[in-house]
Scaffold this motif. Structure first.
Motif, PDB file in Angstrom:
ATOM      1  N   THR A 291       0.704  -1.239   0.035  1.00 17.60           N
ATOM      2  CA  THR A 291      -0.093   0.084  -0.050  1.00 17.60           C
ATOM      3  C   THR A 291       0.713   1.294   0.032  1.00 17.60           C
ATOM      4  O   THR A 291       1.808   1.188   0.814  1.00 17.60           O
ATOM      5  CB  THR A 291      -1.055   0.050   1.213  1.00 17.60           C
ATOM      6  OG1 THR A 291      -1.806  -1.128   1.088  1.00 17.60           O
ATOM      7  CG2 THR A 291      -1.894   1.344   1.214  1.00 17.60           C
ATOM      8  N   ARG A 294      -3.818   6.444   0.609  1.00 21.44           N
ATOM      9  CA  ARG A 294      -5.546   6.029   0.313  1.00 21.44           C
ATOM     10  C   ARG A 294      -6.091   7.471   0.199  1.00 21.44           C
ATOM     11  O   ARG A 294      -5.662   8.457   0.460  1.00 21.44           O
ATOM     12  CB  ARG A 294      -6.078   5.575   1.816  1.00 21.44           C
ATOM     13  CG  ARG A 294      -5.728   4.149   2.261  1.00 21.44           C
ATOM     14  CD  ARG A 294      -6.419   3.697   3.371  1.00 21.44           C
ATOM     15  NE  ARG A 294      -6.241   2.242   3.529  1.00 21.44           N
ATOM     16  CZ  ARG A 294      -5.266   1.814   4.110  1.00 21.44           C
ATOM     17  NH1 ARG A 294      -4.287   2.574   4.349  1.00 21.44           N
ATOM     18  NH2 ARG A 294      -5.229   0.474   4.187  1.00 21.44           N
ATOM     19  N   ASN A 324      -7.560   0.284  -5.817  1.00 24.58           N
ATOM     20  CA  ASN A 324      -8.489  -0.753  -5.393  1.00 24.58           C
ATOM     21  C   ASN A 324      -9.267   0.062  -4.626  1.00 24.58           C
ATOM     22  O   ASN A 324      -9.081   0.837  -3.959  1.00 24.58           O
ATOM     23  CB  ASN A 324      -8.086  -2.225  -4.757  1.00 24.58           C
ATOM     24  CG  ASN A 324      -7.098  -2.704  -5.723  1.00 24.58           C
ATOM     25  OD1 ASN A 324      -7.388  -3.002  -6.843  1.00 24.58           O
ATOM     26  ND2 ASN A 324      -5.917  -3.016  -5.279  1.00 24.58           N
ATOM     27  N   THR A 325     -10.674  -0.352  -4.632  1.00 24.86           N
ATOM     28  CA  THR A 325     -11.798   0.228  -3.813  1.00 24.86           C
ATOM     29  C   THR A 325     -11.962  -0.819  -2.437  1.00 24.86           C
ATOM     30  O   THR A 325     -12.166  -1.946  -2.530  1.00 24.86           O
ATOM     31  CB  THR A 325     -13.015   0.376  -4.531  1.00 24.86           C
ATOM     32  OG1 THR A 325     -12.797   1.424  -5.616  1.00 24.86           O
ATOM     33  CG2 THR A 325     -14.140   1.007  -3.665  1.00 24.86           C
ATOM     34  N   ASP A 326     -11.914  -0.323  -1.088  1.00 25.24           N
ATOM     35  CA  ASP A 326     -12.342  -0.860  -0.181  1.00 25.24           C
ATOM     36  C   ASP A 326     -13.800  -0.740   0.054  1.00 25.24           C
ATOM     37  O   ASP A 326     -14.278   0.334   0.320  1.00 25.24           O
ATOM     38  CB  ASP A 326     -11.603  -0.219   0.993  1.00 25.24           C
ATOM     39  CG  ASP A 326     -11.804  -1.196   2.452  1.00 25.24           C
ATOM     40  OD1 ASP A 326     -12.571  -1.808   2.379  1.00 25.24           O
ATOM     41  OD2 ASP A 326     -10.900  -0.836   3.381  1.00 25.24           O
ATOM     42  N   ASN A 328     -15.641  -1.735   2.457  1.00 21.00           N
ATOM     43  CA  ASN A 328     -16.258  -1.309   3.918  1.00 21.00           C
ATOM     44  C   ASN A 328     -16.150  -0.046   4.166  1.00 21.00           C
ATOM     45  O   ASN A 328     -17.128   0.305   4.926  1.00 21.00           O
ATOM     46  CB  ASN A 328     -15.435  -2.259   4.671  1.00 21.00           C
ATOM     47  CG  ASN A 328     -15.580  -3.777   4.641  1.00 21.00           C
ATOM     48  OD1 ASN A 328     -16.585  -4.282   4.299  1.00 21.00           O
ATOM     49  ND2 ASN A 328     -14.507  -4.669   4.828  1.00 21.00           N
ATOM     50  N   TYR A 329     -15.080   0.689   3.612  1.00 17.08           N
ATOM     51  CA  TYR A 329     -14.816   2.079   4.153  1.00 17.08           C
ATOM     52  C   TYR A 329     -15.179   3.050   2.690  1.00 17.08           C
ATOM     53  O   TYR A 329     -14.916   4.144   2.971  1.00 17.08           O
ATOM     54  CB  TYR A 329     -13.618   2.183   4.723  1.00 17.08           C
ATOM     55  CG  TYR A 329     -13.307   1.413   5.836  1.00 17.08           C
ATOM     56  CD1 TYR A 329     -13.812   1.894   7.079  1.00 17.08           C
ATOM     57  CD2 TYR A 329     -12.637   0.413   6.170  1.00 17.08           C
ATOM     58  CE1 TYR A 329     -14.139   0.941   8.414  1.00 17.08           C
ATOM     59  CE2 TYR A 329     -12.798  -0.437   7.273  1.00 17.08           C
ATOM     60  CZ  TYR A 329     -13.327  -0.017   8.511  1.00 17.08           C
ATOM     61  OH  TYR A 329     -13.178  -0.763   9.569  1.00 17.08           O
ATOM     62  N   ILE A 333      -7.629   2.649  -2.348  1.00 20.64           N
ATOM     63  CA  ILE A 333      -6.077   2.091  -1.726  1.00 20.64           C
ATOM     64  C   ILE A 333      -5.095   2.083  -3.201  1.00 20.64           C
ATOM     65  O   ILE A 333      -5.356   1.298  -4.014  1.00 20.64           O
ATOM     66  CB  ILE A 333      -6.223   0.870  -0.992  1.00 20.64           C
ATOM     67  CG1 ILE A 333      -7.164   1.014  -0.040  1.00 20.64           C
ATOM     68  CG2 ILE A 333      -4.795   0.514  -0.746  1.00 20.64           C
ATOM     69  CD1 ILE A 333      -7.427  -0.263   0.621  1.00 20.64           C
TER      70      ILE A 333
END
Length: 798
Positions: A291, A294, A324-326, A328-329, A333
Motif C-alpha cells: 500500500t 489512500r 482498489n476500492t475498499d 467496507n470504508y 487504496i
C-alpha cells in the motif's frame, strides 16, 4: 299470565280484569268443593296443577328490557317489572329470577316483581343478559305460571374513546418524493356501539407533523404534503395523529398515536474529494501489492447510493501503480504494481477518479456523479542489495573439465547511486560437495573438484553478492550447471555370466547370451561391439557371434567335451562402445562342462561325482547321524561348564547370605589393561612411544590410531595441529570404531603455565598439597585459587 312493567295501559287493564275474574272463580270453586278450610292433599294439588297448566297453556311473547350502561347513581337502577295475572297483590305470589347475572347483577323483588341492576353495567363487556322468570305459590311453592325467558339489553353511551391498537407506527418514505405520496395508513377502533348514534364514528386529524405530512380524515391514510424533502437536511419526523368519535363534533372522545417517519435515501448527492491534491511517498524497496496511500471521496448519501468506484484515469504512473476500492470504508487504496527504482524515476503523478456506480435517472440533472483529484507520489531511496544481470544462469560444462577452469562469469552491481564494490561467494548449503569456487572480486565461477556426470549430473548452486561497505546487503542468484557426458566409462557385463556345456553338445550349439551396460549416455545412444579377446581369438572350443543389438551369442565350436579332461573353461570377451574415444573392457565368461541326459537336462557339473557312490547305505547314514549327535552333546557340555565357571562358589551349604564368600574367577588385567594403548600419550604426547605393546590376555581388535600419527605431528607443540592430524586419520579410516581410550585430548600444550592439569599424574602424590601458588597465576585462575588455595582459619566451620 305474565305481564311486563313496560306494556301499554290497555293491555294492563285488560289482563288485570281477566286475571281477577279467573282467580275469583277459582277461589269460589275451591271453597265449594272443599266445604271447609282444610288444605288440599298432595294428590289433589297435583291434579289441580295439571288442570291449571292444561288450562293456562299459551304462547308468551315478552318485550325486551332496556337499561343504560355506566349508571353512576347510589341507588339500584330500576330495570322493569314482572307481573302475573294471578297476582292479586296480597303477596301470595313469589317471583323468582334465574339465568345470566341473576342475583349478582340483577335482583327481583319476590313480592312486587320489580327488577333492579345492583352493579355498574358496561355494554362493551356484555351487551345483553338472558334471564328466566317464574311465579310460585308462596304457600305451596307450586308454579303459578310456566317459566318464561326474557332479555335485558344494555343501551350504549359514548364512554369509550377511539384507540390505535397498532400504534405507535414506524414508516419510511423516499426523500424527494412528490406531494401526495402515500406513507402509511393508521386505524383507530371505538369500542362503542356503531349501530347506535355517532359514538363509534371516528374522524382523523393531524396534530403534529405539518406542513410535511397530511392525513385523510376518513381513512387515516398519511401522505406527504411538502415537496423536495431532503434526507440530508432532516431525516426523522414525528407525526401525531388524532382520532375523534361523534364524527368530530364537540363533546366527542379522542385518542392519539405517534407515527415515526424516516426519509429513506436516494442517490441525489454526487461524490466530492475533500482534497484536490494528495502528496504520498513510498520506498523503492516496497514489494508488489504493498500500500502506498489512500484517497477518499465524500458522499452525503448512504448505503448503496454512497458506494464508490475508484480508478486511475491519467498520469505517468498508470503502469506502475494500481488503485482498489475498499468496499467496507469506500476508500481508494493505491498499491505498487511494478518494482520501483529511485535511480530510474524519483516521482510520479496520478489522476484519480471516484464515481457512483449506482445512478438514478431522475436525479442525473444534479450530477455529474463523479469527481477527480491529483496524487503526487515520491519514491524514496533505500540501500538495496546487489542485483544480478541476468537474474538466472544456466551453464553446460563437460564432465572432464579441468579443475580451475572458468565456466561462467557471474556479474552483479549495486543499484544505488553510491555503486559500492561487490564481493562474491557461494552459498555452501547449495554446494555441499564444494565442486565449485567463485572468485571473490571478479565473480568468475570455476570448478574446484573433478566433475562426474555419472555421480551428479546437475548442480544447483546459489551465488551471493555482498556490498563491501555494507555486508548486510546481500543479493543472490541461482546458477544451474548441467554436466555434459563424455565417454569416460568402458562398457562391462550387465551381470556375472556363468554357463554350462553338455558333454554330448554338438558344434554350433548356443551356450550363453551376454549383454553389456555403460554408465555413459551418448547423444546417439548406446551401441556395443563384442568379440573374443586377442588371446582367445583362435579358441578351438567356443566362438562368438555379435547380434548387432547390444547382445552376443556364445556358441560351441566343437563337440566331445569331457569333464574328466577339463570341467571349466574361462572365455575372455572384448566389449567396445561407440564413443569417442572408443573404450573397451574384457569380461570373462565361465563355462562348466556338465553331464546331461539325452534331452539336454543337466545332471551333474562336478567331476568328483564319478568317484562317489550314487547312494549311501543305511549303516553309513546311521554312523553319520551318530557322529552329529555326539558333537552336539559335546558342545552343550562345554557351554554348561563355562557357565558354571562364571557362577560364584558358595562355601556354606546352608546358603547363609551373611556368611557367604563370593569368589570370581574372572580376574582383571591389572597393569596389562594399560598395555592396549600408551597411557603416557594421555599425559604428554612427547612421551608417547611409537611401539605399541599388545595385551597379553587378549588381542586388541584394532590398534591405536596414535601409532599412525607421524612423529612430526606428535611432537608438534601446537595442540590444534595434533588434533587435526588425529581427525584426518579418523576420517580416512572408515572402518575404525570409536574407542574412549583413543581420545588423547588431555594435553594442555607447552604454552600452558599450569602445564598438565590431568589427575592421572597425581595419584602417586600426597593428597595434602599446597595450592597457594594458584594465586600467582593471574585472574584467570582466581576461581581455582579460591577453591583450593589457603583460607583463613579464623572463619567458623559449619
Amino acid at each position: 299470565m305474565w305481564t311486563s312493567g313496560r306494556m301499554s295501559n290497555a293491555k294492563n287493564l285488560f289482563g288485570l280484569g281477566i286475571s281477577l275474574c279467573f282467580w275469583g272463580l277459582m277461589d269460589l270453586t275451591t271453597t265449594v268443593l272443599s266445604g271447609s278450610a282444610r288444605p288440599l292433599t298432595e294428590r289433589q294439588e297435583d291434579n289441580l296443577s295439571d288442570k291449571l297448566h292444561q288450562r293456562m297453556k299459551r304462547s308468551w311473547v315478552w318485550n325486551q328490557f332496556f337499561v343504560l350502561e355506566e349508571y353512576t347513581g347510589t341507588d339500584p337502577l330500576y330495570v322493569g317489572k314482572l307481573h302475573s295475572d294471578m297476582d292479586r297483590g296480597d303477596g301470595s305470589i313469589k317471583y323468582i329470577l334465574s339465568g345470566e347475572g341473576a342475583g349478582i347483577v340483577f335482583t327481583i323483588d319476590d313480592t312486587t316483581g320489580d327488577i333492579h341492576a345492583i352493579q355498574r353495567l358496561d355494554r362493551e363487556e356484555r351487551s345483553q343478559y338472558t334471564l328466566r322468570a317464574q311465579a310460585l305459590d308462596r304457600r305451596t311453592g307450586r308454579p303459578m305460571e310456566p317459566e318464561s325467558e326474557f332479555i335485558i339489553k344494555i343501551q350504549d353511551i359514548n364512554d369509550n374513546e377511539p384507540k390505535f391498537l397498532d400504534g405507535p407506527y414506524i414508516a419510511s418514505v423516499p426523500e424527494m418524493s412528490p406531494v401526495g405520496t402515500s406513507v402509511i395508513q393508521v386505524t383507530a377502533t371505538d369500542a362503542d356501539d356503531p349501530t347506535y348514534g355517532n359514538s363509534a364514528r371516528v374522524v382523523y386529524s393531524i396534530l403534529q407533523g405539518q406542513p410535511y405530512f397530511s392525513v385523510d380524515s376518513r381513512t387515516g391514510l398519511i401522505r406527504t404534503a411538502l415537496m423536495n424533502m431532503d434526507r440530508e437536511a432532516k431525516e426523522y419526523y414525528e407525526v401525531i395523529i388524532q382520532a375523534k368519535d361523534m364524527g368530530g363534533q364537540l363533546g366527542g372522545l379522542a385518542g392519539t398515536t405517534t407515527v415515526n417517519i424516516t426519509l429513506s435515501d436516494v442517490n441525489d448527492n454526487p461524490p466530492r474529494f475533500p482534497q484536490k491534491h494528495y502528496q504520498m511517498s513510498v520506498l523503492e524497496s516496497a514489494p508488489i501489492s504493498s500500500t502506498v496511500g489512500r484517497v477518499v471521496a465524500k458522499d452525503l448519501d448512504e448505503g448503496i447510493n454512497a458506494e464508490m468506484k475508484y480508478s486511475l484515469v491519467d498520469g505517468d504512473g498508470l503502469d506502475v501503480f494500481d488503485i482498489n476500492t475498499d468496499p467496507n470504508y469506500q476508500v481508494g487504496i493505491i498499491t505498487v504494481r511494478k518494482p520501483l527504482s529511485f535511480e530510474s524515476k524519483k516521482s510520479y503523478t496520478l489522476k484519480v477518479e471516484g464515481a457512483n456506480p449506482h445512478l438514478e435517472m431522475r436525479f442525473l440533472n444534479l450530477g455529474p456523479f463523479r469527481d477527480t483529484t491529483t496524487v503526487h507520489i515520491s519514491v524514496e531511496d533505500v540501500d538495496e542489495p546487489p542485483v544480478f544481470e541476468p537474474s538466472f544462469y544456466f551453464v553446460e560444462v563437460p564432465e572432464d573439465v579441468e579443475i580451475g577452469t572458468t565456466i561462467q562469469k557471474i556479474s552483479a552491481k549495486d543499484p544505488d547511486i553510491t555503486n559500492n564494490s561487490i564481493r562474491y561467494s557461494i552459498d555452501r548449503s547449495s554446494d555441499p560437495g564444494r565442486f565449485f569456487y567463485v572468485d571473490i572480486t571478479s565473480g568468475a565461477l570455476m570448478t574446484a573438484r573433478p566433475l562426474d556426470r555419472e555421480d551428479v549430473s546437475w548442480h544447483n548452486i546459489t551465488v551471493l553478492a555482498m556490498e563491501l561497505n555494507n555486508p548486510s546487503q546481500v543479493g543472490s542468484v541461482a546458477v544451474t550447471v548441467k554436466v555434459l557426458d563424455v565417454n569416460d566409462n568402458a562398457p562391462e557385463f550387465a551381470r556375472f555370466y556363468e554357463g554350462f556345456v553338455c558333454e554330448n553338445a554338438k558344434a554350433g550349439q548356443l551356450i550363453q547370451t551376454v549383454s553389456a551396460i555403460d554408465r555413459d549416455d551418448p547423444q546417439e545412444g548406446q551401441h556395443f561391439y563384442y568379440s573374443l579377446a586377442p588371446e582367445a581369438a583362435n579358441n578351438p572350443n567356443f566362438t562368438l557371434r555379435d547380434n548387432q543389438d547390444n547382445t552376443a551369442w556364445i556358441l560351441t565350436r566343437r563337440s566331445g567335451f569331457r569333464q574328466h579332461e577339463q570341467n571349466t573353461f574361462y572365455l575372455p570377451i572384448l566389449i567396445s562402445d561407440n564413443g569417442r574415444p572408443v573404450l573397451s573392457t574384457t569380461g570373462t565368461l565361465t563355462v562348466h562342462v556338465c553331464s546331461c541326459d539325452d534331452d539336454g537336462m543337466v545332471m551333474s557339473c562336478n567331476a568328483e561325482a564319478y568317484v562317489l557312490p550314487i547312494s549311501l547305505s543305511r549303516g553309513a547314514l546311521i554312523a553319520i547321524l551318530a557322529c552329529i549327535f555326539v558333537l552336539l552333546v559335546l558342545v552343550l557340555l562345554i557351554l554348561s561348564m563355562r557357565r558354571q565357571r562364571k557362577q560364584p562358589y558358595i562355601i556354606d551349604e546352608e546358603e547363609n547370605i551373611h556368611e557367604n564368600i563370593v569368589r570370581y574367577d574372572d580376574e582383571g588385567g591389572g597393569e596389562e589393561d594399560t598395555e592396549a594403548f600408551d597411557i603416557a600419550a594421555m599425559w604428554n604426547p612427547r612421551e608417547a612411544q611409537l611401539v605399541v605393546k599388545n595385551r597379553q590376555d587378549m588381542l586388541p581388535e584394532i590398534e591405536s590410531l596414535s601409532r599412525y600419527v607421524p612423529q612430526a605431528c606428535v611432537m608438534d607443540n601446537n595442540v590444534h595441529n595434533y588434533v587435526l592430524a588425529k581427525l584426518y586419520e579418523a576420517d580416512m579410516d572408515l572402518w575404525a570404531p570409536p574407542f574412549d581410550s583413543l581420545q588423547t585430548y588431555m594435553f594442555e600444550g607447552n604454552g600452558s603455565v599450569a602445564e598438565s592439569l590431568s589427575s592421572l599424574q597425581s595419584v602417586t602424590t600426597d593428597s595434602d598439597q599446597n595450592y597457594d601458588y594458584l594465586t600467582d597465576w593471574g585472574p584467570r585462575f582466581k576461581k581455582l585459587a579460591e577453591m583450593y588455595g589457603a583460607t583463613d582459619s579464623s572463619g567458623a566451620l559449619w
